[in-house]
Scaffold this active site. Structure first.
Site, PDB file in Angstrom:
ATOM      1  N   GLN A   1     -26.779 -78.967   3.282  1.00  0.00           N
ATOM      2  CA  GLN A   1     -27.717 -79.363   2.231  1.00  0.00           C
ATOM      3  C   GLN A   1     -27.292 -80.657   1.547  1.00  0.00           C
ATOM      4  O   GLN A   1     -27.707 -80.948   0.432  1.00  0.00           O
ATOM      5  CB  GLN A   1     -27.837 -78.260   1.179  1.00  0.00           C
TER       6      GLN A   1
ATOM      7  N   LYS B   1     -24.429 -68.603  -3.731  1.00  0.00           N
ATOM      8  CA  LYS B   1     -23.321 -69.467  -4.182  1.00  0.00           C
ATOM      9  C   LYS B   1     -23.407 -69.688  -5.693  1.00  0.00           C
ATOM     10  O   LYS B   1     -22.423 -69.557  -6.412  1.00  0.00           O
ATOM     11  CB  LYS B   1     -23.369 -70.837  -3.470  1.00  0.00           C
ATOM     12  N   THR B   2     -24.618 -70.045  -6.139  1.00  0.00           N
ATOM     13  CA  THR B   2     -24.782 -70.294  -7.569  1.00  0.00           C
ATOM     14  C   THR B   2     -24.525 -69.003  -8.350  1.00  0.00           C
ATOM     15  O   THR B   2     -23.950 -69.016  -9.433  1.00  0.00           O
ATOM     16  CB  THR B   2     -26.190 -70.853  -7.845  1.00  0.00           C
TER      17      THR B   2
ATOM     18  N   ASP C   1     -20.960 -76.586  -8.787  1.00  0.00           N
ATOM     19  CA  ASP C   1     -22.048 -76.171  -7.891  1.00  0.00           C
ATOM     20  C   ASP C   1     -22.488 -77.381  -7.055  1.00  0.00           C
ATOM     21  O   ASP C   1     -22.254 -78.517  -7.452  1.00  0.00           O
ATOM     22  CB  ASP C   1     -23.229 -75.651  -8.736  1.00  0.00           C
ATOM     23  N   GLU C   2     -23.133 -77.144  -5.923  1.00  0.00           N
ATOM     24  CA  GLU C   2     -23.644 -78.217  -5.061  1.00  0.00           C
ATOM     25  C   GLU C   2     -22.543 -79.252  -4.765  1.00  0.00           C
ATOM     26  O   GLU C   2     -22.772 -80.460  -4.834  1.00  0.00           O
ATOM     27  CB  GLU C   2     -24.841 -78.928  -5.723  1.00  0.00           C
TER      28      GLU C   2
ATOM     29  N   ARG D   1     -36.275 -73.141   0.335  1.00  0.00           N
ATOM     30  CA  ARG D   1     -36.694 -72.848  -1.051  1.00  0.00           C
ATOM     31  C   ARG D   1     -37.634 -71.658  -1.075  1.00  0.00           C
ATOM     32  O   ARG D   1     -37.905 -71.076  -2.110  1.00  0.00           O
ATOM     33  CB  ARG D   1     -37.422 -74.055  -1.691  1.00  0.00           C
TER      34      ARG D   1
HETATM   35  P1  ATP Z   1     -28.842 -72.705  -2.640  1.00  0.00           P
HETATM   36  O1  ATP Z   1     -28.031 -73.032  -1.430  1.00  0.00           O
HETATM   37  O2  ATP Z   1     -30.291 -72.889  -2.401  1.00  0.00           O
HETATM   38  O3  ATP Z   1     -28.323 -73.347  -3.862  1.00  0.00           O
HETATM   39  P2  ATP Z   1     -27.411 -70.331  -3.399  1.00  0.00           P
HETATM   40  O4  ATP Z   1     -26.464 -70.065  -2.296  1.00  0.00           O
HETATM   41  O5  ATP Z   1     -26.879 -70.965  -4.604  1.00  0.00           O
HETATM   42  O6  ATP Z   1     -28.684 -71.109  -2.848  1.00  0.00           O
HETATM   43  P3  ATP Z   1     -28.448 -68.360  -5.203  1.00  0.00           P
HETATM   44  O7  ATP Z   1     -29.482 -69.188  -5.825  1.00  0.00           O
HETATM   45  O8  ATP Z   1     -27.210 -68.042  -5.953  1.00  0.00           O
HETATM   46  O9  ATP Z   1     -28.083 -68.947  -3.759  1.00  0.00           O
HETATM   47  O10 ATP Z   1     -29.073 -66.974  -4.716  1.00  0.00           O
HETATM   48  C1  ATP Z   1     -30.301 -66.932  -3.996  1.00  0.00           C
HETATM   49  C2  ATP Z   1     -31.087 -65.704  -4.419  1.00  0.00           C
HETATM   50  O11 ATP Z   1     -30.432 -64.524  -3.966  1.00  0.00           O
HETATM   51  C3  ATP Z   1     -31.198 -65.575  -5.915  1.00  0.00           C
HETATM   52  O12 ATP Z   1     -32.470 -65.061  -6.237  1.00  0.00           O
HETATM   53  C4  ATP Z   1     -30.110 -64.583  -6.250  1.00  0.00           C
HETATM   54  O13 ATP Z   1     -30.382 -63.871  -7.432  1.00  0.00           O
HETATM   55  C5  ATP Z   1     -30.127 -63.663  -5.045  1.00  0.00           C
HETATM   56  N1  ATP Z   1     -28.802 -63.062  -4.768  1.00  0.00           N
HETATM   57  C6  ATP Z   1     -27.645 -63.699  -4.559  1.00  0.00           C
HETATM   58  N2  ATP Z   1     -26.637 -62.840  -4.297  1.00  0.00           N
HETATM   59  C7  ATP Z   1     -27.184 -61.600  -4.341  1.00  0.00           C
HETATM   60  C8  ATP Z   1     -26.672 -60.266  -4.151  1.00  0.00           C
HETATM   61  N3  ATP Z   1     -25.390 -60.036  -3.860  1.00  0.00           N
HETATM   62  N4  ATP Z   1     -27.546 -59.249  -4.272  1.00  0.00           N
HETATM   63  C9  ATP Z   1     -28.840 -59.464  -4.552  1.00  0.00           C
HETATM   64  N5  ATP Z   1     -29.387 -60.674  -4.739  1.00  0.00           N
HETATM   65  C10 ATP Z   1     -28.577 -61.737  -4.638  1.00  0.00           C
HETATM   66 MG    MG Z   2     -27.337 -72.780  -5.508  1.00  0.00          MG
END
Ligand code: ATP
Ligand code: MG
Length: 696
Positions: free
Chosen positions: A242, A30-31, A211-212, A626
């Site tokens: 979350q 997402k981030t 975000d969040e 995490r």
């Molecule tokens: P959270 O819910 O904990 O905030 P998030 O959904 O924001 O997590 P991110 O932090 O954006 O997730 O991504 C999690 C991990 O996966 C990061 O290390 C990111 O670089 C990797 N990632 C995300 N999308 C891809 C993708 N399409 N290909 C490869 N790696 C990815």
């Molecule tokens: Mg995130």
């Protein structure tokens, strides 16, 4: 900007013409969507300065800035990447005059607020003041002012607190200060009541990303709506599983309302987790399973099964800490984690950090306590820094207000209010106003005399500070100053807990020693402004004080083990995570109420307890997710309760991870297919049931 994004992520990134919600589980990118979308928007022609990306913490903002810089390059520096609070500061500095706020207003931190409330409520007890602070903060987050809070008060206690709130607000205005909640509440007021300001911001911002999103509160949601206006060009990303700030007023209603308030909302779901191994993700999915679902979600990982999740039991906290340290050491010895920064120890409450700090120190393992209070955030150090800032820069009104009231010198808020009005009328800084010849006609003679005395003292201090030579000289200056302002007495008078007062005084002495050593050239300038080994005057050293707050941002690259609360770990990831204190009574944290004092899993649960349990469960889910490669979850057979040690049980969440059933290795794609089929069937059943109910 589509490299390294899956199809669903690309869909979210490429959709720029209207409101968009990305709803997905932890670690699904997402981030990453937000960072890439910033790039995509710029590529599509939107100027970088017209993009705002709102994160939950300053740390998250710093990290996103870094990611954006490596992805987009120089343009990234023009994008407004900050927290809701920092955006609020910017709006108020630019347009706060419409609300009667000077552009250099000061921002009070939690300690300042406690102090002000003690004053407003006539109490010396910090715990009482913090209760008022809590209640007032919730009212402010609900958008209530003091009069409205009093009108809706349920009992006498609330009525009294509402009246204290009114006096507190008067003081804030007099001191040209705002608190943290005002940084959201006042921008909202600005946008609601001043159409010109609202239109300006709506024209300024071409796209807002949040975000969040699940942890925004009602006021933040209103700010967002007014910022984006009818064009509604925004992207919110979040995960209802979350949401962990309900206790601070965040509301999942913001997620529920989004599709209703924005019927054209495009909703994108992400299903692949890129962070964690299969074993970790399954434990996470199992834990969150019992919580009611706002939106059904599916999450799978292709990173393989990985190491099983370990459950570690210990006799007590110190034993648990030893075992955590041993685990870190053995993981490194086995070549599985190279760097200290690959490890995190996560816990429910700040105070749990201490034993782990001790154990790490004993083993000579470098660590940092994330989200812990920095030395420069301490109230006593800020008091002293406010004097130094004022000496260096006489126009620093916030520093003036803090210095003149720390300690109090018989100059009341009435006098400061009049001085503020006078300074505003003649467009003078508060310090300049002290020396204006017409001040005598605006204020009673006694007040003017007190103000003059303060002004003369500051000038005198400045003169001496300009002429110190070496550490000893500086030491004399500092000692005299603390004596003159009777700072030690002020600490002991203002703090009922004598031990706490003594700690504060020790901090003050430490600060003074450190300043003196810097004057003697014995310490390298922490902000890197000047080189060491040359002596400096006290004034030269004082000039770099305000730069010191930037030190904390450098922490990021340190190769150290992270100790963090679960709350502060949100959005972050580490290869190896240890969730500690996963013991009933700690996580979930004190659930009990009158019906079920122990908050036992098999006892009767009121709606209130149930909701708290669900939030604690989300916290556990955040903790588990995490971890990238290995996860250990530990609990203790005894835990502290007050001064006693009591027998303890493993957290109910350990059983909920269902690790014993987690040995079969599933094919993620097959699992996904099965889950989709299950959801489709559930949806069909619901429709059929609704149709049947309609027909009967
Ligand atoms: P959270 O819910 O904990 O905030 P998030 O959904 O924001 O997590 P991110 O932090 O954006 O997730 O991504 C999690 C991990 O996966 C990061 O290390 C990111 O670089 C990797 N990632 C995300 N999308 C891809 C993708 N399409 N290909 C490869 N790696 C990815
Ligand atoms: Mg995130």
């Amino acid at each position: 900007m589509s490299a390294g994004l899956n199809l669903a992520q690309q869909e979210a990134v490429n959709y720029m013409q209207g409101p968009c919600l990305v709803l997905a589980g932890a670690g699904s990118g997402k981030t990453r969507v937000i960072t890439h979308k910033i790039g995509r928007l710029i590529q599509a022609g939107l100027e970088a300065r017209r993009i705002a990306a709102i994160t939950f913490t300053n740390k998250a903002a710093a990290e996103m800035r870094e990611r954006a810089r490596s992805l987009i390059g120089r343009d990234a520096k023009d994008v407004l990447i900050c927290t809701f609070h920092a955006l609020g500061v910017r709006m108020l500095r630019q347009d706060g005059e419409a609300l009667g706020l000077k552009p250099q207003f000061s921002i009070l931190d939690s300690d300042d607020v406690t102090g002000l409330l003690k004053d407003a409520g006539g109490s010396t007890d910090a715990a009482t003041a913090r209760q008022w602070q809590w209640a007032i903060s919730l009212w402010k987050n609900m958008g209530l002012n003091a009069a409205q809070a009093e009108a809706q008060a349920k009992d006498d206690n609330e009525k009294v607190t509402a009246r204290i709130m009114a006096r507190y607000e008067e003081r804030l205005a007099a001191y040209q200060s705002v608190d943290f909640d005002d940084l959201i509440g006042l921008p909202l007021k600005l946008l609601q009541q001043h159409p010109a300001v609202r239109e300006k911001w709506q024209a300024q911002l071409g796209h807002v990303l949040v975000d969040e999103y699940q942890d925004t509160n009602a006021t933040q949601y209103e700010v967002l709506k007014l910022l984006v206006g009818a064009r509604a060009r925004f992207t919110a990303v979040g995960d209802d599983d979350q949401s962990i700030y309900g206790w601070r007023g965040a509301t999942l209603d913001n997620l529920r309302r989004l599709p209703l308030d924005f019927p054209s909302l495009k909703v994108v779901k992400l299903e692949q987790n890129y962070r964690s191994t299969g074993a970790i993700l399954r434990a996470a999915n199992n834990v969150i399973g019992p919580n009611p679902k706002l939106f059904p979600k599916v999450l799978f990982s292709e990173l393989g099964e990985g190491e099983p999740v370990r459950i570690v039991d210990a006799d007590h906290e110190a034993h648990e800490a030893e075992r955590a340290v041993a685990r870190i050491q053995s993981t490194r010895a086995n070549g599985l984690g190279k760097d200290w920064k690959d490890f995190a120890v996560l816990y429910r409450a700040n105070h749990q950090a201490r034993v782990f700090e001790q154990a790490l120190r004993k083993a000579q393992i470098p660590y940092k306590v994330s989200g812990g209070q920095s030395f420069f955030d301490r109230a006593e150090i800020k008091d002293l820094c406010s004097w130094l800032r004022l000496v260096v820069n006489n126009d620093d009104d916030p520093a003036f207000l803090r210095a003149i009231t720390s300690p109090k010198r018989g100059i009341g808020h009435q006098t400061l209010t009049s001085l503020g009005v006078f300074a505003g009328k003649y467009k003078l800084s508060l310090f300049e106003a002290l020396f204006s010849s017409s001040l005598a006609s605006a204020l009673p003679g006694r007040s003017v005399a007190g103000l003059h005395e303060f002004g003369r003292y500051v000038n005198d201090f400045e003169f001496k500070a300009r002429h110190t030579s070496g550490a000893d000289d500086a030491k004399v200056l500092l000692t005299d100053w603390l004596k003159d302002i009777a700072y030690e007495k002020h600490l002991y008078d203002g703090e009922e807990n004598e031990k706490l007062a003594a700690t504060r005084w020790t901090n003050v002495l430490e600060f003074c020693d450190w300043m003196a050593l810097r004057c003697g050239g014995q310490i390298d300038d922490a902000a890197g402004v000047t080189t060491s080994s040359e002596t400096k005057t006290f004034l030269q050293v004082a000039q770099t004080i305000s730069l010191l707050s930037t030190i904390s941002e450098r922490e990021q690259d340190q190769n150290v083990v992270t100790l963090s609360t679960l709350h502060a770990s949100k959005g972050l990831e580490w290869p190896h995570v240890m969730l500690v204190g996963v013991t009933e009574g700690l996580l979930p944290f004190k659930l009990g109420d009158d019906n079920n004092p122990a908050g036992r899993a098999d006892g009767p649960m009121s709606e209130g307890i149930l909701q708290r349990l669900q939030e604690e469960r989300r916290l556990m889910y955040v903790g588990i997710t995490r971890a990238q490669r290995s996860l250990a979850v530990s609990w203790t057979r005894k835990r502290k309760k007050g001064r006693e040690m009591i027998a303890a049980q493993p957290s109910r969440f350990i059983a909920e991870m269902s690790l014993e059933t987690a040995t079969t290795k599933e094919n993620p794609r097959e699992k996904l297919k099965a889950l989709r089929a299950e959801f489709a069937k559930k949806a069909a059943d619901t429709v059929a049931a609704a149709a049947a109910a309609g027909a009967s």
